[in-house]
Design a protein around this motif. Structure first.
Motif, PDB file in Angstrom:
ATOM      1  N   ALA A 155      -0.454   5.872  -0.543  1.00  0.00           N
ATOM      2  CA  ALA A 155       0.737   6.379  -1.142  1.00  0.00           C
ATOM      3  C   ALA A 155       1.695   6.297   0.180  1.00  0.00           C
ATOM      4  N   MET A 156       1.162   6.250   1.549  1.00  0.00           N
ATOM      5  CA  MET A 156       2.132   6.447   2.565  1.00  0.00           C
ATOM      6  C   MET A 156       2.603   4.968   2.764  1.00  0.00           C
ATOM      7  N   PHE A 157       1.913   4.072   2.073  1.00  0.00           N
ATOM      8  CA  PHE A 157       2.490   2.712   2.529  1.00  0.00           C
ATOM      9  C   PHE A 157       3.018   1.894   1.432  1.00  0.00           C
ATOM     10  N   THR A 158       3.634   2.664   0.636  1.00  0.00           N
ATOM     11  CA  THR A 158       4.317   2.224  -0.734  1.00  0.00           C
ATOM     12  C   THR A 158       5.900   2.111  -0.171  1.00  0.00           C
ATOM     13  N   ARG A 165      -5.229   2.170   4.094  1.00  0.00           N
ATOM     14  CA  ARG A 165      -5.356   1.835   2.858  1.00  0.00           C
ATOM     15  C   ARG A 165      -4.101   1.503   1.929  1.00  0.00           C
ATOM     16  N   LEU A 166      -4.140   0.435   1.235  1.00  0.00           N
ATOM     17  CA  LEU A 166      -3.061  -0.069   0.443  1.00  0.00           C
ATOM     18  C   LEU A 166      -3.158  -0.355  -0.743  1.00  0.00           C
ATOM     19  N   ASP A 167      -2.314  -0.114  -1.558  1.00  0.00           N
ATOM     20  CA  ASP A 167      -2.444  -0.361  -3.028  1.00  0.00           C
ATOM     21  C   ASP A 167      -1.150  -1.045  -3.771  1.00  0.00           C
ATOM     22  N   THR A 168      -0.266  -1.484  -2.619  1.00  0.00           N
ATOM     23  CA  THR A 168       0.928  -2.345  -3.102  1.00  0.00           C
ATOM     24  C   THR A 168       1.131  -3.498  -2.322  1.00  0.00           C
TER      25      THR A 168
END
Length: 260
Positions: free
Chosen positions: A54-57, A81-84
């Motif tokens: 969430a930090m990297f959104t 860790r990224l999810d975007t």
């Protein structure tokens, strides 16, 4: 941001009181790096893991954070860790601020774009689908030419130079190792024991085991990466067995696993 300590113990018995420590950064909706800077300074940390995707959104905030890390001279290697899906500007800012590894969970279309930008800046990459299942090529590797291009693109980045030195060693281009390795050390690569470990690997490959042993002893001061202890024991066992004409092949840094 909150910082927790995580330690990895060496595999070998006599050294088990000197673990390798790194910080795990938890995102609490605060972008203030004061706590991170304090813990890094007090504990002498050289590696961090940013655990929360969430930090990297918010790419703009991350770019600002990376600039702040450079202004504060937080000379550490870190993972994220990224999810975007990332962008050119995001990944360039992260790499220049010390990010070495990204763990991405993206759908297939986004994964193609994410992998493109990751390769451009030379990240160690783990990439999986949104449900956590692995793609066929979950991890990627780099050719020597790719590492040369990245080191030229990021000429002032110590980790890009270190990666190139490792690539030369793995390709058997031993005479080329010292130039980028020297640049990495001059630019203050945070894990100096890995530079010494690479020098020890180089010495062992050139059949100078005593020189390799001295370098590993030097690398063993403080709380170094566990690969140092692994190589010291490997070399001791080889010497105790009388050695052989093939020499001893020491281990390089194992894909930054200690701070993933």
């Amino acid at each position: 941001m909150r910082v927790e300590l995580r330690t990895i113990m060496p595999e070998w018995g006599e050294e088990r009181d000197t673990p390798f420590a790194h910080g795990v950064v938890r995102f609490d909706r605060s972008w203030n790096l004061d706590e991170v800077e304090r813990v890094v300074a007090e504990r002498g940390l050289r590696a961090l893991a940013f655990e929360d995707p969430a930090m990297f959104t918010d790419h703009g905030r991350v770019v600002d954070m990376c600039l702040d890390m450079r202004v504060r001279d937080l000379n550490v290697l870190w993972s994220a860790r990224l999810d975007t899906v990332p962008t050119d500007g995001l990944f360039k800012a992260m790499r220049l601020a010390g990010c070495q590894r990204v763990d991405m969970r993206l759908d297939p279309d986004e994964a193609v774009e994410g992998l493109f930008w990751a390769r451009r800046f030379g990240f160690d990459v783990r990439i999986r689908n949104l449900d956590g299942t692995s793609y066929a090529a979950e991890r990627i590797s780099y050719t020597v030419a790719e590492r040369e291009d990245i080191a030229q693109r990021l000429a002032g980045l110590h980790s890009a130079q270190f990666d190139l030195a490792v690539a030369y060693f793995r390709a058997g281009r031993l005479s080329d190792v010292m130039l980028p390795l020297g640049k990495a050390m001059t630019l203050r690569f945070p894990l100096n024991e890995l530079c010494l470990n690479l020098l020890a690997c180089l010495s062992a490959a050139k059949h100078y085991p005593d020189q390799a042993a001295g370098l590993l002893d030097q690398a063993g001061y403080g709380c170094p990466h566990p690969v140092v202890f692994r190589n010291r024991e490997m070399l001791r066992a080889w010497l105790a067995g009388g050695g052989d004409v093939k020499g001893v092949r020491l281990c390089l840094e194992p894909e930054h696993s200690a701070f993933s």
